[in-house]
Design a protein around this motif. Sequence first.
Motif, PDB file in Angstrom:
ATOM      1  N   ARG A 161       0.776  -1.236   0.000  1.00  0.00           N
ATOM      2  CA  ARG A 161       0.000   0.000   0.000  1.00  0.00           C
ATOM      3  C   ARG A 161       0.811   1.291   0.000  1.00  0.00           C
ATOM      4  O   ARG A 161       0.289   2.339  -0.368  1.00  0.00           O
ATOM      5  CB  ARG A 161      -0.927   0.010   1.230  1.00  0.00           C
ATOM      6  N   ARG A 162       2.056   1.260   0.417  1.00  0.00           N
ATOM      7  CA  ARG A 162       2.826   2.497   0.399  1.00  0.00           C
ATOM      8  C   ARG A 162       3.375   2.774  -1.001  1.00  0.00           C
ATOM      9  O   ARG A 162       3.643   1.853  -1.771  1.00  0.00           O
ATOM     10  CB  ARG A 162       3.983   2.425   1.401  1.00  0.00           C
ATOM     11  N   SER A 163       3.533   4.051  -1.314  1.00  0.00           N
ATOM     12  CA  SER A 163       4.169   4.427  -2.573  1.00  0.00           C
ATOM     13  C   SER A 163       5.648   4.051  -2.510  1.00  0.00           C
ATOM     14  O   SER A 163       6.182   3.725  -1.445  1.00  0.00           O
ATOM     15  CB  SER A 163       4.038   5.936  -2.797  1.00  0.00           C
ATOM     16  N   ALA A 164       6.327   4.111  -3.648  1.00  0.00           N
ATOM     17  CA  ALA A 164       7.747   3.764  -3.686  1.00  0.00           C
ATOM     18  C   ALA A 164       8.546   4.657  -2.732  1.00  0.00           C
ATOM     19  O   ALA A 164       9.438   4.180  -2.006  1.00  0.00           O
ATOM     20  CB  ALA A 164       8.281   3.902  -5.110  1.00  0.00           C
ATOM     21  N   LEU A 165       8.235   5.952  -2.702  1.00  0.00           N
ATOM     22  CA  LEU A 165       8.949   6.878  -1.825  1.00  0.00           C
ATOM     23  C   LEU A 165       8.687   6.538  -0.358  1.00  0.00           C
ATOM     24  O   LEU A 165       9.604   6.537   0.473  1.00  0.00           O
ATOM     25  CB  LEU A 165       8.512   8.311  -2.134  1.00  0.00           C
ATOM     26  N   GLU A 166       7.427   6.233  -0.048  1.00  0.00           N
ATOM     27  CA  GLU A 166       7.071   5.876   1.324  1.00  0.00           C
ATOM     28  C   GLU A 166       7.701   4.552   1.733  1.00  0.00           C
ATOM     29  O   GLU A 166       8.154   4.380   2.869  1.00  0.00           O
ATOM     30  CB  GLU A 166       5.551   5.804   1.460  1.00  0.00           C
ATOM     31  N   ARG A 167       7.724   3.602   0.800  1.00  0.00           N
ATOM     32  CA  ARG A 167       8.338   2.299   1.090  1.00  0.00           C
ATOM     33  C   ARG A 167       9.809   2.463   1.477  1.00  0.00           C
ATOM     34  O   ARG A 167      10.284   1.894   2.449  1.00  0.00           O
ATOM     35  CB  ARG A 167       8.272   1.395  -0.138  1.00  0.00           C
ATOM     36  N   ALA A 168      10.528   3.209   0.642  1.00  0.00           N
ATOM     37  CA  ALA A 168      11.956   3.395   0.897  1.00  0.00           C
ATOM     38  C   ALA A 168      12.177   4.146   2.203  1.00  0.00           C
ATOM     39  O   ALA A 168      13.083   3.813   2.981  1.00  0.00           O
ATOM     40  CB  ALA A 168      12.600   4.144  -0.269  1.00  0.00           C
ATOM     41  N   GLY A 169      11.356   5.166   2.461  1.00  0.00           N
ATOM     42  CA  GLY A 169      11.479   5.916   3.699  1.00  0.00           C
ATOM     43  C   GLY A 169      11.252   5.033   4.909  1.00  0.00           C
ATOM     44  O   GLY A 169      12.013   5.088   5.890  1.00  0.00           O
ATOM     45  N   TYR A 170      10.206   4.214   4.859  1.00  0.00           N
ATOM     46  CA  TYR A 170       9.921   3.299   5.962  1.00  0.00           C
ATOM     47  C   TYR A 170      11.079   2.336   6.185  1.00  0.00           C
ATOM     48  O   TYR A 170      11.565   2.144   7.320  1.00  0.00           O
ATOM     49  CB  TYR A 170       8.636   2.510   5.690  1.00  0.00           C
ATOM     50  N   LEU A 171      11.547   1.674   5.121  1.00  0.00           N
ATOM     51  CA  LEU A 171      12.566   0.648   5.273  1.00  0.00           C
ATOM     52  C   LEU A 171      13.858   1.215   5.842  1.00  0.00           C
ATOM     53  O   LEU A 171      14.464   0.626   6.750  1.00  0.00           O
ATOM     54  CB  LEU A 171      12.841  -0.021   3.926  1.00  0.00           C
ATOM     55  N   LEU A 172      14.277   2.371   5.355  1.00  0.00           N
ATOM     56  CA  LEU A 172      15.526   2.951   5.840  1.00  0.00           C
ATOM     57  C   LEU A 172      15.400   3.430   7.279  1.00  0.00           C
ATOM     58  O   LEU A 172      16.332   3.292   8.076  1.00  0.00           O
ATOM     59  CB  LEU A 172      15.965   4.082   4.915  1.00  0.00           C
ATOM     60  N   ALA A 173      14.243   3.987   7.634  1.00  0.00           N
ATOM     61  CA  ALA A 173      14.024   4.392   9.031  1.00  0.00           C
ATOM     62  C   ALA A 173      14.013   3.167   9.934  1.00  0.00           C
ATOM     63  O   ALA A 173      14.610   3.166  11.020  1.00  0.00           O
ATOM     64  CB  ALA A 173      12.712   5.159   9.159  1.00  0.00           C
ATOM     65  N   PHE A 174      13.328   2.117   9.504  1.00  0.00           N
ATOM     66  CA  PHE A 174      13.245   0.873  10.267  1.00  0.00           C
ATOM     67  C   PHE A 174      14.629   0.278  10.491  1.00  0.00           C
ATOM     68  O   PHE A 174      15.004  -0.092  11.620  1.00  0.00           O
ATOM     69  CB  PHE A 174      12.341  -0.105   9.521  1.00  0.00           C
ATOM     70  N   LEU A 175      15.420   0.164   9.430  1.00  0.00           N
ATOM     71  CA  LEU A 175      16.748  -0.416   9.552  1.00  0.00           C
ATOM     72  C   LEU A 175      17.664   0.442  10.415  1.00  0.00           C
ATOM     73  O   LEU A 175      18.420  -0.077  11.243  1.00  0.00           O
ATOM     74  CB  LEU A 175      17.369  -0.607   8.161  1.00  0.00           C
ATOM     75  N   ASN A 176      17.594   1.742  10.234  1.00  0.00           N
ATOM     76  CA  ASN A 176      18.463   2.616  11.001  1.00  0.00           C
ATOM     77  C   ASN A 176      18.126   2.572  12.493  1.00  0.00           C
ATOM     78  O   ASN A 176      19.023   2.564  13.346  1.00  0.00           O
ATOM     79  CB  ASN A 176      18.345   4.054  10.488  1.00  0.00           C
ATOM     80  N   ARG A 177      16.828   2.530  12.805  1.00  0.00           N
ATOM     81  CA  ARG A 177      16.423   2.492  14.211  1.00  0.00           C
ATOM     82  C   ARG A 177      16.867   1.190  14.865  1.00  0.00           C
ATOM     83  O   ARG A 177      17.364   1.182  15.990  1.00  0.00           O
ATOM     84  CB  ARG A 177      14.911   2.674  14.320  1.00  0.00           C
ATOM     85  N   ARG A 178      16.684   0.078  14.163  1.00  0.00           N
ATOM     86  CA  ARG A 178      17.137  -1.200  14.698  1.00  0.00           C
ATOM     87  C   ARG A 178      18.655  -1.231  14.845  1.00  0.00           C
ATOM     88  O   ARG A 178      19.194  -1.736  15.837  1.00  0.00           O
ATOM     89  CB  ARG A 178      16.703  -2.347  13.779  1.00  0.00           C
TER      90      ARG A 178
END
Length: 254
Positions: A161-178
Amino acid sequence: MTAVEKRNGELIAARTRCEHCPLRQREHFRDFDPDELDFVSQFKTGELTADAGASILVEGAHSAHLFTVLAGWAFRYKILEDGRRQILNFVMPGDLIGLQGSLMGEMQHSVEALTAVTLCVFERGRLRTLFEKYPDLAYDLTWIAAREERILDEHLLSIGRRSALERAGYLLAFLNRRARACGLVEHGKILPISQQHLADTLGLSLVHTNKTLRKLADRKLLHWRERGCEVLDEDGLCELAGWVDPVTRGRPFI
């Protein structure tokens, strides 16, 4: 025998004693009580190291061992007959791998080392003792499995459901936080991922991924380097993706 054991030979004696495990020093993880620590110390049979690119577990394989990542990065993935790959999740220190193969007979996905990795090795045959005598540790295993399910739920939502920009933003934030919680991006270290890894996680072509990352860089949210990604504004990525990370304290590990 796993691919790592075939490549690296016999299990080596544990070089990191459980009582001195560096993960216990991080507030992100819950600590063991003395009886649990004694059991885990006996449960651990040794350590394995894997070079970047080595297969740790292979889909369809059987293994007599479970592994906890002590240091480094890896990723779980599945691959289609024509070679297309879907990365399911990234694995960091404290993460358990091989539980699926232990409980279901064989692995339904593969695990590859993203960087050099050190693994704590546990004998699958002693899992029953854990469940019989250490209910808090058994609950920890359930928690770990439920957490992985929650992560995959969020990844599926993102791809669907997320756009490509939203997908990338989510994944990078998720990985960085972990990675921050595990101490992997301290002292100038960056996320050691390629654009191909991101494309295979996001379900996008490499060209589309490259264009998407340039848009995020133009917004000053990240800086792409030769060997990975530096997140400049984690909160900005979360806001872009509409993602709120549940606060997790005292996360268990084995």
